[in-house]
Every structure is written in C-alpha cells, then in structure tokens.
Design an enzyme around this catalytic site. Structure first.
Site, PDB file in Angstrom:
ATOM      1  N   TYR A   1       0.810  -1.220   0.000  1.00  0.00           N
ATOM      2  CA  TYR A   1       0.000   0.000   0.000  1.00  0.00           C
ATOM      3  C   TYR A   1       0.844   1.271   0.000  1.00  0.00           C
ATOM      4  O   TYR A   1       0.307   2.371   0.071  1.00  0.00           O
ATOM      5  CB  TYR A   1      -0.947   0.009   1.203  1.00  0.00           C
ATOM      6  CG  TYR A   1      -2.105  -0.934   1.043  1.00  0.00           C
ATOM      7  CD1 TYR A   1      -1.881  -2.284   0.815  1.00  0.00           C
ATOM      8  CD2 TYR A   1      -3.417  -0.496   1.108  1.00  0.00           C
ATOM      9  CE1 TYR A   1      -2.921  -3.166   0.672  1.00  0.00           C
ATOM     10  CE2 TYR A   1      -4.469  -1.378   0.967  1.00  0.00           C
ATOM     11  CZ  TYR A   1      -4.213  -2.710   0.750  1.00  0.00           C
ATOM     12  OH  TYR A   1      -5.254  -3.581   0.609  1.00  0.00           O
TER      13      TYR A   1
ATOM     14  N   ASP B   1      -3.249 -17.711   4.789  1.00  0.00           N
ATOM     15  CA  ASP B   1      -4.344 -18.357   4.029  1.00  0.00           C
ATOM     16  C   ASP B   1      -5.180 -19.268   4.927  1.00  0.00           C
ATOM     17  O   ASP B   1      -6.410 -19.166   4.954  1.00  0.00           O
ATOM     18  CB  ASP B   1      -3.818 -19.079   2.778  1.00  0.00           C
ATOM     19  CG  ASP B   1      -2.516 -19.818   3.002  1.00  0.00           C
ATOM     20  OD1 ASP B   1      -2.118 -19.951   4.169  1.00  0.00           O
ATOM     21  OD2 ASP B   1      -1.912 -20.268   2.019  1.00  0.00           O
TER      22      ASP B   1
ATOM     23  N   ASP C   1      -6.457  -5.959   5.340  1.00  0.00           N
ATOM     24  CA  ASP C   1      -7.587  -5.386   4.601  1.00  0.00           C
ATOM     25  C   ASP C   1      -8.606  -6.486   4.296  1.00  0.00           C
ATOM     26  O   ASP C   1      -9.812  -6.332   4.527  1.00  0.00           O
ATOM     27  CB  ASP C   1      -7.028  -4.789   3.287  1.00  0.00           C
ATOM     28  CG  ASP C   1      -7.996  -3.838   2.622  1.00  0.00           C
ATOM     29  OD1 ASP C   1      -9.109  -3.662   3.152  1.00  0.00           O
ATOM     30  OD2 ASP C   1      -7.635  -3.273   1.579  1.00  0.00           O
TER      31      ASP C   1
END
Ligand code: NAI
Length: 498
Positions: free
Chosen positions: A143, A223, A247
C-alpha cells in the site's frame, strides 16, 4: 444492573471528566444525519466533550482540495489529537486523492483497529458468538503505492516492510490486548513464501511477544488463518497482520460476524487518531432519516476509550447493546417480532440516550478497560542496530524480447558481458530459474531477472561499468537491485528452482 457494573456506571458522573475537544467531520451522503445522531448521544453521555467541526469530502473537493481535506483540517486534527469522521463519497473521475489515504499518510496513522463482534440472536450472524479484533498495519506493504510498468508485459508493485514499522504495529497489538483484557494475539503472515518481508514481521512479532508473558502469542500462515477466521473464529482473540492481509481479513471477519453495517474502526497514530464507521456514504438512502448510526456510534465509543474516557464509552456501549436487545433497530437491521420496533436514525439515537445507565441483559456488557497506553518508540535509525553490510552482486532486470525469448541465447550473451568483475549466477523469469539449465516449461515473459555475483567486493563503479556494457550491447536494463549481505547473511531471496 449487574453488581460488577453498578460501581462503574454510577460511581462517578461522566461530567467529572476533564474538558476535551475533538475534531468532527460529518462527511457525505448519510454522513451528516448519522453524525448529528451520534453527537447527540456523545453530548448526553460525556458533556465535557466538545466538537470542532471541520469540512472534508465532496465540499472540500469542490473547493479545490484535490485530497478532499485542507491543511486547516489536518492542523485541527493534529491539535485536538482525534477526529470522528463520517463516510466520504469518492468522486468519480481521475485527479482526486482519497481523504482516508491522505489522513493516514500525513498524520502517520499506523494501526487500523477493527473489532468484529456478533450480536446473535439480535442481529443475524453466520458466526454467532464471535468477538475478534483485527489490527492491521496501515502504512507499509504493497500500500506504499510504489508501482511501475517495466516492459510491455510486466508490472510491479513494491512491497516495503520495515523493522520499525513491524515493531510499532506488533507492540500496539500486544498493548491493545493487554489494555482490553484480551488473552491471545495471533500474527498472520505468508512467511513461508516471503521469507524476508513477512519473515521480518513474524520475527519482530515473536521478539515483541517476550515482553508480554501473560498473553498467548501464536503465528499462523495467512491463508489458513483467513479460512479459520471464517469457519472457527472462536480460535481468535486479537489478530495482527500486514496491510494487504489485514484489509481482506478484517472484511472476512466483519462479514461472518454479521455486523459489518454496525462496525466502527480506529486508525491510530503516535499523536492523533481517526475514528469512523466501516460502511460508506450510502448515497442511495441519504437524507431520508433511515440510515443506521450504529457504525459511527461504535467508532465514537472506540474514540472515547482511546481518549481514556472509559465511563462514557461504557455507558454508550451498554445502552446501545440494550437498544439492540429490545429490538429497536433501523430498517437495515430490523426483523419483525413481538415488542420489536423499526425506527429512524434520530429516533434510534433517542432510544440509546434513554437507555444510558442501563446494561444489556443477554449480550456481554462492557465492564472495564483502560485506554491503550501510548506506544513510545525509539526514533527510526537509533532503534535498529546497524549491521556490517557488504555488496556482493547485482540483479539486473532486462526488457528482452528477441530470439524467440530463448533463455539460452540471453544467458550466453550475458556471460560474455559479465566479466571481469562479475559472473552470471542465474537468469529467472517471473522468479523461476531459466538459465543455466532452467525450467523449460515455465512461461517466459519479456522481463528477465539476471543475477550477477561479484568476483571481488563489488562497488557502485563496477556495477555502473556492467550496466554500461549491457547498454552498449543493446540490452534494456529497466531496473537494478543491489545484492547485500548483512552480517554475512544474504539480504536477498534465492531464485525458485535454483
Ligand atoms: P456503502 O457502505 O455506502 O453502501 C452499501 C450498501 O449498504 C448500500 O445499500 C447502503 O444503503 C447500505 N448502507 C451503508 N451504510 C448504511 C447505514 N449506516 N445504514 C443503512 N444502510 C447502510 O458502500 P458503497 O455503496 O460501495 O459506497 C458508497 C460511497 O461510499 C462510495 O463513494 C465509496 O467510495 C464511499 N465509501 C467511503 C468509505 C469511507 O469514507 N470510509 C468506506 C466505504 C465506501
């Protein structure tokens, strides 16, 4: 009222708190109506709190502020230390910068805190009984917004992870857990693949955990962690993770808790903080007094906690839970049933105000909690010990689309150009070794990473000479990365399949 809560709610009137001012931006769409509802609740619960109203969003864009926020607003937030912000409508078309990104970057809001709590059976939830806080690093990772196109076929986004950035967010997560009476902090990364960047985050997390022996600290690969968050959220308490993972994970957590429309979030910096609802400006229902002010109200509760105003925070939270339990809800959350009542935005706020001083009967009341102590860090540069750094080679990235993209042709050309200072160690395409003796099956794009290992200690001049030889041979070097050893440890990844 429970015995535990009685002293908390009644022992000191909220208006004995010191006077304090916070900045408030109503925002766009439903922003003004939910903000006025929330400010009325705040005024009733914490009369010593006052508001400095500022304008951000569409009106600021229209006034020529490309970021939707003026310097006067940034100054006001810095002065007051906190802003409660309504949702902003993102203008269509290019040339506009996001208010949130500007606030995050200019004010250094490094921690995003998002609790996901289910309010079963009063609000439908995929995962009843969920109570998880996701703490997301807010400034680094992919980001940072550093992206490049390097060839016809290949684009890159830089993932930057720093030791001070990891230290700050990991320490914040442990401090948050300690201050809020939580028991466990789970770190989620993909350190099995990104050994340097995510590996650093995990390592710093494990180092930081040693200072909090009373808290359980564990690491999970992101994950499986995300899958478990959806299926078995009871395994989690506080989760800390990098920006991109956070996020996604915080949305998964909010979604399965059923409370995404009721959730607030905090963006915390060293000197100031921003609080807002998770939802957007809902232009489809703006101006109709039907919007649910709960998300912004939860953000306001987080703000009060952050400011150390625990009593009004508990008063509001408990009154709000009681309102939900009584089935008094805005249209988005309302389900018909005996004794239940659908109300508008302002009537919902009135119902919460009427219940200030009451506690929920079935949902968990807020009993206690302290503001998160400010996390003080060493200034960057002095905290991280300097290592012995040695330049041992260079990765040169080429845009090359000749000879049917035969890695053998490229490799032999590069070997001839490498000397006398370097040897060609490996050529990879999309990270997979293709020369010497590489994987013939991988798809070769026009973007080649060519690793040159230095014969002796390399220096800027030997690298410049190598680049000159490549340029004179007509090769297009689109980027270089120096290869360093830090205290004898390679500061670069190995090629896959090497
Ligand atoms: P949205 O969250 O505004 O709306 C999605 C749906 O949820 C709509 O049907 C809306 O009516 C409903 N909804 C949202 N909040 C509600 C509330 N408090 N009460 C009742 N119903 C509610 O998301 P959308 O439509 O994708 O975005 C609208 C605008 O908001 C866009 O310009 C977007 O960029 C902006 N936005 C701003 C955010 C912020 O300022 N933090 C966050 C997310 C979106």
């Amino acid at each position: 009222m429970s015995a535990v809560l009685a002293p908390l709610i009644n022992s000191a009137a909220p208006d004995t708190l010191p006077a304090r001012t916070v900045a408030v931006a109503a925002g766009d769409g439903i922003g003004p109506e939910i903000t006025s509802a929330v400010l009325r609740v705040l005024a009733a619960a914490d009369p010593a709190l006052s508001f400095h109203h500022v304008t951000v969003g569409l009106k600021a864009y229209a006034a020529g502020e490309a970021s939707g926020i003026g310097q006067d607003v940034l100054d006001a937030v810095a002065r007051h230390g906190a802003i409660l912000k309504g949702p902003i409508t993102t203008p269509q078309g290019g040339g506009y910068k996001s208010v949130n990104v500007t606030l995050r970057k200019v004010l250094g809001l490094y921690a995003n805190v998002r609790p996901s709590i289910s309010y079963h059976p009063f609000i439908t939830a995929l995962q009843p009984g969920m109570d998880v806080v996701v703490i997301r690093e807010n400034e680094e990772d992919t980001y940072a917004g550093i992206e490049h196109r390097q060839s016809d076929e290949v684009y890159q986004c830089l993932k930057l992870v720093s030791r001070p950035g990891c230290e700050r967010i990991c320490r914040y997560a442990f401090e948050y857990a300690r201050a809020h009476g939580r028991r466990k902090v789970t770190c989620m990364t993909k350190s099995n693949i990104m050994k340097l960047t995510d590996g650093l985050f995990q390592r710093v997390f494990e180092e930081t955990a040693r200072d909090y022996p009373e808290l359980v600290a564990e690491h999970m690969i992101i994950d499986i962690g995300t899958a478990r968050m959806a299926s078995r959220p009871a395994e989690f308490d506080v989760v800390v993770t990098l920006n991109l993972y956070g996020d996604i994970l915080s949305d998964v957590a909010a979604e399965v808790s059923g409370s995404i429309g009721l959730a607030g979030s905090a963006n915390i910096g060293r000197e100031c903080a921003m609080f807002e609802a998770v939802h957007g400006s809902a232009p489809d229902i703006a101006g109709r007094d039907i919007a649910n002010p709960s998300g912004m109200l939860q953000a306001a509760v987080m703000m009060l906690q952050h400011l150390g105003r625990e009593r009004p925070a508990a008063l509001i939270r408990n009154a709000w839970l009681r309102t939900l339990e009584e089935g008094i809800l805005t249209a988005d959350a309302y389900r018909p049933g005996p004794g239940r009542r659908q109300v508008g935005t302002q009537e919902f706020a009135d119902a919460v105000i009427e219940r200030l001083g009451q506690v929920p009967r079935r949902l968990a009341p807020v009993a206690e909690g302290q503001a998160v102590p400010e996390v003080r860090l060493q200034p960057p540069g002095s905290a991280t010990p300097r290592s012995s750094k040695r330049l041992v080679g260079v990765d040169v990235f080429l845009d090359w689309d000749e000879a049917g993209r035969d890695p053998g042709v490229l490799g032999r050309r590069l070997e001839a150009l490498a000397g006398p200072d370097f040897t060609l160690a490996v050529v990879t395409n999309r990270g997979v070794k293709v020369y010497p003796g590489g994987n013939a099956r991988t798809l070769c794009t026009d973007h080649w990473r060519c690793r040159f290992q230095a014969q002796e200690a390399a220096g800027p001049t030997t690298i410049a000479a190598l680049l000159l030889r490549l340029a004179e041979a007509g090769l297009d070097a689109v980027k270089t990365e120096n290869l360093y050893e830090f205290d004898g440890q390679a500061g670069y990844s190995q090629a896959q399949g090497a």
